[in-house]
Design an enzyme around this catalytic site. Sequence first.
Site, PDB file in Angstrom:
ATOM      1  N   GLU A 172       2.291   7.434-131.617  1.00  0.00           N
ATOM      2  CA  GLU A 172       3.288   6.577-132.264  1.00  0.00           C
ATOM      3  C   GLU A 172       4.406   7.460-132.814  1.00  0.00           C
ATOM      4  O   GLU A 172       4.305   7.965-133.947  1.00  0.00           O
ATOM      5  CB  GLU A 172       2.652   5.808-133.432  1.00  0.00           C
ATOM      6  CG  GLU A 172       1.537   4.862-133.033  1.00  0.00           C
ATOM      7  CD  GLU A 172       1.409   3.715-134.029  1.00  0.00           C
ATOM      8  OE1 GLU A 172       1.478   2.571-133.591  1.00  0.00           O
ATOM      9  OE2 GLU A 172       1.277   3.971-135.228  1.00  0.00           O
ATOM     10  N   GLU A 181       2.339   6.009-141.621  1.00  0.00           N
ATOM     11  CA  GLU A 181       2.647   5.457-142.944  1.00  0.00           C
ATOM     12  C   GLU A 181       1.679   6.015-143.990  1.00  0.00           C
ATOM     13  O   GLU A 181       2.042   6.218-145.142  1.00  0.00           O
ATOM     14  CB  GLU A 181       2.609   3.918-142.890  1.00  0.00           C
ATOM     15  CG  GLU A 181       3.838   3.384-142.168  1.00  0.00           C
ATOM     16  CD  GLU A 181       3.630   2.080-141.432  1.00  0.00           C
ATOM     17  OE1 GLU A 181       2.633   1.373-141.679  1.00  0.00           O
ATOM     18  OE2 GLU A 181       4.485   1.758-140.566  1.00  0.00           O
ATOM     19  N   ASN A 203      -2.022  -4.192-135.326  1.00  0.00           N
ATOM     20  CA  ASN A 203      -2.066  -3.608-136.666  1.00  0.00           C
ATOM     21  C   ASN A 203      -1.167  -4.464-137.552  1.00  0.00           C
ATOM     22  O   ASN A 203       0.057  -4.353-137.482  1.00  0.00           O
ATOM     23  CB  ASN A 203      -1.566  -2.153-136.613  1.00  0.00           C
ATOM     24  CG  ASN A 203      -1.479  -1.535-138.012  1.00  0.00           C
ATOM     25  OD1 ASN A 203      -1.943  -2.128-138.982  1.00  0.00           O
ATOM     26  ND2 ASN A 203      -0.875  -0.361-138.100  1.00  0.00           N
ATOM     27  N   TRP A 204      -1.804  -5.309-138.356  1.00  0.00           N
ATOM     28  CA  TRP A 204      -1.008  -6.210-139.204  1.00  0.00           C
ATOM     29  C   TRP A 204      -0.336  -5.463-140.358  1.00  0.00           C
ATOM     30  O   TRP A 204       0.511  -6.020-141.045  1.00  0.00           O
ATOM     31  CB  TRP A 204      -1.896  -7.312-139.802  1.00  0.00           C
ATOM     32  CG  TRP A 204      -2.396  -8.331-138.826  1.00  0.00           C
ATOM     33  CD1 TRP A 204      -2.249  -8.335-137.461  1.00  0.00           C
ATOM     34  CD2 TRP A 204      -3.144  -9.505-139.147  1.00  0.00           C
ATOM     35  NE1 TRP A 204      -2.862  -9.444-136.915  1.00  0.00           N
ATOM     36  CE2 TRP A 204      -3.428 -10.177-137.929  1.00  0.00           C
ATOM     37  CE3 TRP A 204      -3.626 -10.072-140.325  1.00  0.00           C
ATOM     38  CZ2 TRP A 204      -4.146 -11.374-137.874  1.00  0.00           C
ATOM     39  CZ3 TRP A 204      -4.351 -11.254-140.282  1.00  0.00           C
ATOM     40  CH2 TRP A 204      -4.601 -11.900-139.054  1.00  0.00           C
ATOM     41  N   LYS A 205      -0.761  -4.227-140.593  1.00  0.00           N
ATOM     42  CA  LYS A 205      -0.293  -3.482-141.784  1.00  0.00           C
ATOM     43  C   LYS A 205      -0.549  -4.343-143.031  1.00  0.00           C
ATOM     44  O   LYS A 205      -1.535  -5.089-143.043  1.00  0.00           O
ATOM     45  CB  LYS A 205       1.172  -3.064-141.629  1.00  0.00           C
ATOM     46  CG  LYS A 205       1.397  -2.346-140.299  1.00  0.00           C
ATOM     47  CD  LYS A 205       2.718  -1.665-140.181  1.00  0.00           C
ATOM     48  CE  LYS A 205       2.803  -0.969-138.825  1.00  0.00           C
ATOM     49  NZ  LYS A 205       4.022  -0.194-138.656  1.00  0.00           N
ATOM     50  N   GLY A 232       8.836   0.250-136.069  1.00  0.00           N
ATOM     51  CA  GLY A 232       9.572  -0.765-136.829  1.00  0.00           C
ATOM     52  C   GLY A 232      11.079  -0.676-136.709  1.00  0.00           C
ATOM     53  O   GLY A 232      11.799  -1.291-137.479  1.00  0.00           O
ATOM     54  N   GLY A 242       2.571  -3.320-134.045  1.00  0.00           N
ATOM     55  CA  GLY A 242       2.801  -3.698-135.434  1.00  0.00           C
ATOM     56  C   GLY A 242       3.493  -5.042-135.523  1.00  0.00           C
ATOM     57  O   GLY A 242       2.865  -6.095-135.392  1.00  0.00           O
ATOM     58  N   GLY A 243       4.811  -5.009-135.700  1.00  0.00           N
ATOM     59  CA  GLY A 243       5.591  -6.234-135.936  1.00  0.00           C
ATOM     60  C   GLY A 243       5.300  -7.377-134.972  1.00  0.00           C
ATOM     61  O   GLY A 243       5.120  -8.524-135.402  1.00  0.00           O
ATOM     62  N   SER A 270       7.546  -0.169-131.828  1.00  0.00           N
ATOM     63  CA  SER A 270       8.476  -1.183-131.311  1.00  0.00           C
ATOM     64  C   SER A 270       8.048  -1.765-129.966  1.00  0.00           C
ATOM     65  O   SER A 270       8.904  -2.097-129.136  1.00  0.00           O
ATOM     66  CB  SER A 270       9.899  -0.630-131.230  1.00  0.00           C
ATOM     67  OG  SER A 270      10.371  -0.321-132.529  1.00  0.00           O
ATOM     68  N   HIS A 329      -2.488   6.912-139.566  1.00  0.00           N
ATOM     69  CA  HIS A 329      -1.208   6.262-139.274  1.00  0.00           C
ATOM     70  C   HIS A 329      -0.094   7.010-140.017  1.00  0.00           C
ATOM     71  O   HIS A 329      -0.299   7.483-141.139  1.00  0.00           O
ATOM     72  CB  HIS A 329      -1.258   4.793-139.712  1.00  0.00           C
ATOM     73  CG  HIS A 329      -0.112   4.009-139.161  1.00  0.00           C
ATOM     74  ND1 HIS A 329       1.158   4.090-139.694  1.00  0.00           N
ATOM     75  CD2 HIS A 329      -0.027   3.168-138.111  1.00  0.00           C
ATOM     76  CE1 HIS A 329       1.970   3.316-138.992  1.00  0.00           C
ATOM     77  NE2 HIS A 329       1.279   2.742-138.023  1.00  0.00           N
TER      78      HIS A 329
HETATM   79  P1  13P Z   1       5.902  -1.680-134.790  1.00  0.00           P
HETATM   80  O1  13P Z   1       5.265  -2.280-133.574  1.00  0.00           O
HETATM   81  O2  13P Z   1       6.272  -2.685-135.838  1.00  0.00           O
HETATM   82  O3  13P Z   1       6.994  -0.737-134.447  1.00  0.00           O
HETATM   83  O4  13P Z   1       4.747  -0.782-135.507  1.00  0.00           O
HETATM   84  C1  13P Z   1       4.039   0.110-134.744  1.00  0.00           C
HETATM   85  C2  13P Z   1       2.900   0.600-135.556  1.00  0.00           C
HETATM   86  O5  13P Z   1       3.087   1.330-136.507  1.00  0.00           O
HETATM   87  C3  13P Z   1       1.549   0.162-135.167  1.00  0.00           C
HETATM   88  O6  13P Z   1       0.578   0.893-135.818  1.00  0.00           O
END
Ligand code: 13P
Length: 253
Positions: free
Chosen positions: A168, A98, A14-16, A174, A234-235, A213, A96
Amino acid sequence: MLTQSLPNPLVVANWKMHGSLELCQEYSIKLNASSPGVDVWVAPPSIYFHRLSDSISPAIQVGVQNLYWEQSGAFTGELAPSMLAELGASFAIIGHSERRTMFGETDQHVARKCSACIDSGVIPIVCVGESISQRETGNARRVVSEQVSSILRACDSKSPVQIVFAYEPIWAIGTGAVAEPSDAEDMHCHVRSMILESTEWDAKQIRILYGGSVKVENAAALVAQQNIDGFLVGGASLEVDSFKRICQIAAGV
Ligand code: 13P
């Protein structure tokens, strides 16, 4: 009697709202060999969808990070599931945290999106998870149960269903504060038993991913848990080499 084999682990990037044409190119070059034993999916921002899907290995599925539940209409800025399906988006991340916290998405919105995805042949990856205060006050399981049951109520009549869940915990996203593998396993096990108890679906065939994470250093201990079927990353997905290594770990390589 024929027994269906379990699906491969699944690792989703997930590149966000990150990435660039350069990252699309890097993914296409470095992830071009398909990895046996693991399914790899990538969700760039929608504007990069075509660039990535045109150049990446056909073994890797490309999807989106959000969509709307209506199929057309005066909904400025939104994308319809049928449009995404027409363009070859095989999955969509929905709900998600967010989007829930910053864009006001409710369980009802997420359930409508999930239902629309299934109707259009786009696989929904439904994200669920509790905040730190909900965990600290002993409400994590109740919150996740409510999020999952609103999906199951809206979609359990749809069969055969292609759906993925992602647990999640918000406090792990993050932050570097990854969940303890045993705590994550406990919640995954709970989600799977909810599916088993309230639907006719084959709960063993439904993949439940962990997100929050995930890194090269912690992936092996998490995926070793019986009910953790892969990751939503994510990251670490913005670093192609790290993401590739996480995919290999999920494949047991
Ligand atoms: P991180 O891997 O950056 O913690 O993000 C997780 C995430 O929200 C994937 O959708």
